[in-house]
Write a protein that holds these residues in place. Sequence first.
Motif, PDB file in Angstrom:
ATOM      1  N   SER A  90       0.832  -1.202   0.000  1.00 37.34           N
ATOM      2  CA  SER A  90       0.000   0.000   0.000  1.00 37.34           C
ATOM      3  C   SER A  90       0.867   1.253   0.000  1.00 37.34           C
ATOM      4  CB  SER A  90      -0.917  -0.008   1.218  1.00 37.34           C
ATOM      5  OG  SER A  90      -0.147   0.034   2.403  1.00 37.34           O
ATOM      6  N   GLY A  91       0.232   2.402  -0.075  1.00 37.88           N
ATOM      7  CA  GLY A  91       0.918   3.676   0.004  1.00 37.88           C
ATOM      8  C   GLY A  91       1.097   4.389  -1.318  1.00 37.88           C
ATOM      9  N   TYR A  92       0.399   3.967  -2.351  1.00 41.54           N
ATOM     10  CA  TYR A  92       0.546   4.588  -3.667  1.00 41.54           C
ATOM     11  C   TYR A  92      -0.345   5.822  -3.773  1.00 41.54           C
ATOM     12  CZ  TYR A  92       3.315   0.610  -4.719  1.00 41.54           C
ATOM     13  OH  TYR A  92       4.322  -0.309  -4.679  1.00 41.54           O
ATOM     14  N   THR A  93       0.191   6.863  -4.378  1.00 35.56           N
ATOM     15  CA  THR A  93      -0.531   8.128  -4.469  1.00 35.56           C
ATOM     16  C   THR A  93      -0.965   8.474  -5.888  1.00 35.56           C
ATOM     17  OG1 THR A  93       1.526   9.379  -4.710  1.00 35.56           O
ATOM     18  CG2 THR A  93       0.695   9.031  -2.475  1.00 35.56           C
ATOM     19  N   GLN A  94      -0.258   7.937  -6.899  1.00 31.90           N
ATOM     20  CA  GLN A  94      -0.604   8.208  -8.285  1.00 31.90           C
ATOM     21  C   GLN A  94      -0.324   6.972  -9.132  1.00 31.90           C
ATOM     22  OE1 GLN A  94       0.870  11.906 -10.022  1.00 31.90           O
ATOM     23  NE2 GLN A  94       1.370  12.639  -7.967  1.00 31.90           N
ATOM     24  N   VAL A  95      -1.118   6.805 -10.198  1.00 34.84           N
ATOM     25  CA  VAL A  95      -0.903   5.720 -11.158  1.00 34.84           C
ATOM     26  C   VAL A  95      -0.884   6.346 -12.547  1.00 34.84           C
ATOM     27  CG1 VAL A  95      -1.825   3.591 -12.142  1.00 34.84           C
ATOM     28  CG2 VAL A  95      -2.040   4.022  -9.694  1.00 34.84           C
ATOM     29  N   PHE A  96       0.076   5.893 -13.362  1.00 33.00           N
ATOM     30  CA  PHE A  96       0.240   6.394 -14.725  1.00 33.00           C
ATOM     31  C   PHE A  96       0.162   5.214 -15.679  1.00 33.00           C
ATOM     32  CE2 PHE A  96       2.656   8.781 -11.647  1.00 33.00           C
ATOM     33  CZ  PHE A  96       2.178  10.067 -11.830  1.00 33.00           C
ATOM     34  N   SER A  97      -0.264   5.466 -16.911  1.00 36.75           N
ATOM     35  CA  SER A  97      -0.406   4.353 -17.852  1.00 36.75           C
ATOM     36  C   SER A  97       0.054   4.737 -19.247  1.00 36.75           C
ATOM     37  CB  SER A  97      -1.853   3.887 -17.907  1.00 36.75           C
ATOM     38  OG  SER A  97      -2.662   4.904 -18.463  1.00 36.75           O
ATOM     39  N   THR A  98       0.426   3.689 -19.992  1.00 36.08           N
ATOM     40  CA  THR A  98       0.651   3.793 -21.421  1.00 36.08           C
ATOM     41  C   THR A  98      -0.332   2.812 -22.052  1.00 36.08           C
ATOM     42  OG1 THR A  98       2.335   2.056 -21.518  1.00 36.08           O
ATOM     43  CG2 THR A  98       3.099   4.299 -21.048  1.00 36.08           C
ATOM     44  N   ASP A 151       6.522   7.419  -0.558  1.00 33.87           N
ATOM     45  CA  ASP A 151       7.943   7.608  -0.216  1.00 33.87           C
ATOM     46  C   ASP A 151       8.782   8.048  -1.418  1.00 33.87           C
ATOM     47  OD1 ASP A 151       8.281   5.320  -1.767  1.00 33.87           O
ATOM     48  OD2 ASP A 151       9.096   4.100  -0.148  1.00 33.87           O
ATOM     49  N   GLY A 152       8.145   8.225  -2.578  1.00 34.25           N
ATOM     50  CA  GLY A 152       8.844   8.678  -3.775  1.00 34.25           C
ATOM     51  C   GLY A 152       9.384   7.575  -4.651  1.00 34.25           C
ATOM     52  N   SER A 153       9.117   6.311  -4.317  1.00 39.23           N
ATOM     53  CA  SER A 153       9.567   5.205  -5.158  1.00 39.23           C
ATOM     54  C   SER A 153       8.537   4.910  -6.241  1.00 39.23           C
ATOM     55  CB  SER A 153       9.847   3.953  -4.318  1.00 39.23           C
ATOM     56  OG  SER A 153       8.669   3.527  -3.665  1.00 39.23           O
ATOM     57  N   ILE A 154       8.993   4.266  -7.309  1.00 38.69           N
ATOM     58  CA  ILE A 154       8.136   3.967  -8.457  1.00 38.69           C
ATOM     59  C   ILE A 154       8.180   2.472  -8.740  1.00 38.69           C
ATOM     60  CG2 ILE A 154       7.793   4.335 -10.930  1.00 38.69           C
ATOM     61  CD1 ILE A 154       9.088   7.084 -10.561  1.00 38.69           C
ATOM     62  N   THR A 155       7.023   1.897  -9.020  1.00 39.78           N
ATOM     63  CA  THR A 155       6.912   0.500  -9.430  1.00 39.78           C
ATOM     64  C   THR A 155       6.231   0.464 -10.790  1.00 39.78           C
ATOM     65  OG1 THR A 155       6.696  -0.216  -7.143  1.00 39.78           O
ATOM     66  CG2 THR A 155       5.957  -1.750  -8.833  1.00 39.78           C
ATOM     67  N   ALA A 156       6.755  -0.340 -11.710  1.00 38.97           N
ATOM     68  CA  ALA A 156       6.171  -0.462 -13.048  1.00 38.97           C
ATOM     69  C   ALA A 156       5.812  -1.916 -13.321  1.00 38.97           C
ATOM     70  CB  ALA A 156       7.152   0.033 -14.099  1.00 38.97           C
ATOM     71  N   TRP A 157       4.771  -2.137 -14.118  1.00 38.14           N
ATOM     72  CA  TRP A 157       4.367  -3.483 -14.520  1.00 38.14           C
ATOM     73  C   TRP A 157       3.606  -3.406 -15.834  1.00 38.14           C
ATOM     74  CZ3 TRP A 157       1.826  -0.463 -11.135  1.00 38.14           C
ATOM     75  CH2 TRP A 157       0.446  -0.347 -11.256  1.00 38.14           C
ATOM     76  N   GLY A 158       3.454  -4.532 -16.472  1.00 38.56           N
ATOM     77  CA  GLY A 158       2.762  -4.609 -17.747  1.00 38.56           C
ATOM     78  C   GLY A 158       3.721  -4.981 -18.870  1.00 38.56           C
ATOM     79  N   TYR A 159       3.355  -4.637 -20.072  1.00 34.96           N
ATOM     80  CA  TYR A 159       4.109  -4.996 -21.269  1.00 34.96           C
ATOM     81  C   TYR A 159       5.412  -4.208 -21.311  1.00 34.96           C
ATOM     82  CZ  TYR A 159       4.741  -6.308 -26.176  1.00 34.96           C
ATOM     83  OH  TYR A 159       5.218  -6.823 -27.342  1.00 34.96           O
ATOM     84  N   GLY A 160       6.530  -4.920 -21.319  1.00 37.72           N
ATOM     85  CA  GLY A 160       7.842  -4.295 -21.249  1.00 37.72           C
ATOM     86  C   GLY A 160       8.144  -3.321 -22.368  1.00 37.72           C
ATOM     87  N   ASP A 161       7.671  -3.589 -23.572  1.00 38.81           N
ATOM     88  CA  ASP A 161       7.942  -2.702 -24.700  1.00 38.81           C
ATOM     89  C   ASP A 161       7.264  -1.342 -24.550  1.00 38.81           C
ATOM     90  OD1 ASP A 161       9.475  -4.668 -25.837  1.00 38.81           O
ATOM     91  OD2 ASP A 161       8.021  -5.196 -27.387  1.00 38.81           O
ATOM     92  N   TYR A 162       6.306  -1.247 -23.665  1.00 39.62           N
ATOM     93  CA  TYR A 162       5.601   0.012 -23.430  1.00 39.62           C
ATOM     94  C   TYR A 162       5.934   0.612 -22.074  1.00 39.62           C
ATOM     95  CZ  TYR A 162       2.894  -1.002 -27.597  1.00 39.62           C
ATOM     96  OH  TYR A 162       2.516  -1.266 -28.894  1.00 39.62           O
TER      97      TYR A 162
END
Length: 70
Positions: free
Chosen positions: A26-34, A44-55
């Motif tokens: 938990s603790g996420y404040t924003q979500v971005f998408s392609t 805490d200022g960290s970023i996690t990414a997931w999904g299709y690697g080419d995007y």
Amino acid sequence: MNNKFICLLETWGGSDEGGSGAPTDSGYTQVFSTFSAFAALKSDGSITAWGYGDYGGNGAPADSGYAQGF
């Protein structure tokens, strides 16, 4: 005012397009998408990414201190 974030992420859809692999903590404040990838900014200022690697579904920065995304 309590500034504690309890935001949890829930995903659905094809696993190679972001339907799985989202962070489970938990603790996420924003979500971005392609087109088929996502990134979430944690309080805490960290970023996690997931999904299709080419995007952009992989390769998120390992450090923290990010305050805002655009």
